[in-house]
Design an enzyme around this catalytic site. Structure first.
Site, short mmCIF file in Angstrom:
data_model
loop_
_atom_site.label_atom_id
_atom_site.label_comp_id
_atom_site.label_asym_id
_atom_site.label_seq_id
_atom_site.Cartn_x
_atom_site.Cartn_y
_atom_site.Cartn_z
N GLU A 216 -33.00 -13.30 -11.80
CA GLU A 216 -34.51 -12.30 -11.54
C GLU A 216 -34.95 -12.64 -13.54
OE1 GLU A 216 -33.90 -7.67 -10.24
OE2 GLU A 216 -35.90 -7.39 -11.21
N LYS B 138 -29.14 -6.22 -18.22
CA LYS B 138 -30.04 -6.24 -18.24
C LYS B 138 -31.21 -4.74 -19.54
CE LYS B 138 -31.09 -9.72 -15.18
NZ LYS B 138 -31.84 -9.80 -14.69
N ARG C 233 -17.92 -8.45 -11.14
CA ARG C 233 -18.47 -8.57 -12.36
C ARG C 233 -17.39 -9.16 -14.01
NH1 ARG C 233 -23.42 -6.82 -11.04
NH2 ARG C 233 -24.49 -6.97 -13.98
#
Ligand code: ATP
Ligand code: MG
Length: 558
Positions: free
Chosen positions: A38, A272, A262
């Site tokens: 994204e 982020k 992850r």
């Protein structure tokens, strides 16, 4: 050859097993993976794991990888991020087959939604988000049907068209899938497909005022591109039934979703949103601050793409979340830099040495650029009567095991002579200002006294020939292993001493030709790289990593 053999001997990870099984059974001719960021921030080291995985898998099996920007949320996205993401992936050493944008599929996704409505599998809901949440139930309690669930297909088609046409305000209506309000999996309780958002999109401008939700956009984008293996992180496991439901009901290309753990790294944060806070609140100088776990930060710090790929390879692909020691990343970069870094001598905190018996004006000595290099080359180092050595390499009253310079004790100057300290000169305040020493003629390599044993070798520079540089030393950005899991705000755990600036260190002249793409080992000090803040008349070096892992030791002391 050995390298290749080792590769083959390694056992497959679970994704490689799946791909081999799919290819073996003839399910696909070739595989197609994707990396779907994204564009709402810079990529971090966690993303590099996903990049290495997706691109690596395709490379290994002769397939391809798409770069797809998952840009369905107009509010947080920006072109700056798109550009940085592309630069970072290329820097890591990968090239995508196609550059794609989920927003390019808005028209197609809209048609998919219409198809679900026509099949009686989607409806427009006028409930507020609070009402929707209330009727959703809990994991142990079934939900209840919305009062709008039984609208006719014709009415739903009209209302959805009106939503698209901009007839309604933000939040007035949503489009939901009609699945099962008592499904044990909460994601299957009539998930929202579209919401109204009168917002400007960085690519589609004002063409749309309704935007698809992640679940509705992501899987269908995979399918539109004919992605064979859609790899994501574990938090999407509960979304998989929905991913499959859309594909099944829309009768489109059957992409499959697989999940891995992850990457979490100790002493930093890996989201982020949090990294953006660090930037906005000026705890760091930007996304590429060398203390940031971003690819841009690591690059500026002096990390190499090879070291990051090795790191990704070493941590492997797990199915359970865990916290990886940042020490492992540092190990990978040390190992690579040891092989490629040019050796240079730089004195950080100087004390002057005068060689009272040295009568020549100067001498040009030679030293290896890199002893690890089988075809090692040499650099020239000027030697003269007045030198700088590191203040901490001298002690007037040394403790027992101090083998460096002290009155009457001999030490070797790297690639030069053995010296001995004869006299200590101090200022009125008692600070040492100069060490009067004598050198041992014939003690440099090849000389008649070269084999005289001394306990230590120290680095030095000739004062007259030295060039100055600013040096930036970094420590961990956070004081605790897992700041995101601590109580309160993660920013309370920032290490206030993560940056130490030495305005003027003294370097041998060979360093004056430093290049951005070269890596240096400052002897006994660590690995360094030129920082982008450097200018024609000022060199600035970042310490990438120390020579050894001092952190564990320091922690014990602390
Ligand atoms: P963040 O929480 O940092 O914003 P994200 O998952 O929202 O991360 P995306 O841009 O959506 O970021 O991620 C692109 C791809 O990278 C996704 O497939 C995602 O699963 C993967 N990814 C993101 N963070 C990690 C991580 N820490 N480890 C492994 N893969 C990750
Ligand atoms: Mg995301």
């Amino acid at each position: 050859m050995n390298e290749i053999k080792k590769e083959e001997e390694k056992s497959l990870n679970f994704l490689e097993e799946i791909v081999e099984e799919d290819l073996g059974a003839g399910r696909y001719k070739t595989i197609l993976t994707r990396f779907p960021p994204e564009p709402n921030g810079y990529l971090h080291i966690g993303h590099s794991k996903s990049i290495c995985l997706n691109f690596g898998l395709a490379q290994k099996y002769g397939g391809k990888t798409n770069l797809r920007f998952d840009d369905t949320n107009p509010v947080t996205e920006d072109v700056e991020y798109v550009d940085s993401i592309k630069a970072d992936i290329r820097w890591l050493g990968f090239e995508w087959a196609n550059e794609l944008y989920a927003s390019d599929y808005f028209g197609q996704l809209y048609q998919f939604a219409v198809k679900l409505i026509e099949k009686g599998l989607a409806y427009v809901d006028d409930s507020s988000s609070e009402q929707i949440a209330q009727l959703k139930g809990t994991p142990t309690e079934p939900g209840k049907d919305s009062p709008y669930r039984s609208r006719s297909i014709a009415e739903n088609l009209q209302l959805f068209a009106d939503m698209q046409a901009g007839k309604y305000k933000d939040g007035e209506k949503v489009l939901r899938a009609k699945i099962d309000m008592s499904a044990p999996n909460m994601h299957m309780r009539d998930p929202i497909l579209y919401r109204i958002k009168h917002a400007h999109h960085h690519r589609t401008g004002d063409a749309w005022c309704i935007y698809p939700m992640y679940d509705f956009a992501h899987g269908q984008s995979d399918s539109i591109e004919h992605i064979t293996h859609s790899i994501c992180t574990l938090e999407f496991v509960p979304h998989r039934p929905l991913y499959d439901w859309f594909i099944d009901k829309l009768e489109i290309f059957p992409s499959h979703q697989y999940e891995f753990a992850r990457l979490n790294l100790s002493y930093t944060v890996m989201s982020k949103r949090k990294l953006l806070q660090l930037v906005n609140d000026r705890h760091v100088t930007g996304w590429d601050d060398p203390r940031m776990p971003t690819i841009a930060g690591l690059r500026r710090r002096g990390y190499t793409p090879e070291s990051i790929r090795t790191f990704a390879e070493k941590i492997g692909v797990q199915k359970r979340d865990n916290l990886i020691e940042v020490g492992l990343l540092e190990f990978c970069i040390r190992e690579h830099l040891n092989r490629i870094a040019l050796r240079r001598m730089v004195v950080f905190d100087p004390v002057k040495v005068v060689l009272t018996n040295y009568t020549e004006d100067e001498e040009i000595l030679k030293s290896e650029n890199n002893p690890e290099d089988p075809e090692t080359t040499y650099r020239e180092i000027p030697f003269s009567r007045e030198l700088y050595i590191e203040r901490e390499d001298f002690m007037e009253v040394p403790p027992k095991k101090f083998f460096r310079l002290s009155p009457g004790q001999k030490v070797r100057l790297k690639s030069a002579y053995i010296i001995q300290c004869d006299e200590v000169i101090k200022d009125a305040a008692g600070n040492i200002t100069e060490l009067r020493c004598s050198y041992l003629p014939g003690s440099k390599s090849g000389g008649e006294n070269a084999n005289i044993k001394v306990q230590a070798t120290i680095h030095w520079v000739s004062i007259r020939h030295a060039v100055t540089a600013e040096v930036r030393l970094y420590d961990r950005l956070f004081k605790v292993e897992n700041p995101a899991s601590e109580e309160g705000d993660f920013k309370d755990y920032i290490n206030p001493d993560s940056l130490q600036v030495l305005p003027a260190a003294y370097a041998e002249p060979a360093l004056s030709h430093a290049k951005f793409d070269e890596r240096y080992q400052f002897l006994r000090k660590g690995y360094f790289t030129l920082d982008k803040d450097s200018s024609e008349d000022k060199m600035i070096f970042n310490r990438t990593v120390t020579l050894r892992d001092n952190w564990a030791k320091e922690q014990k002391k602390g």
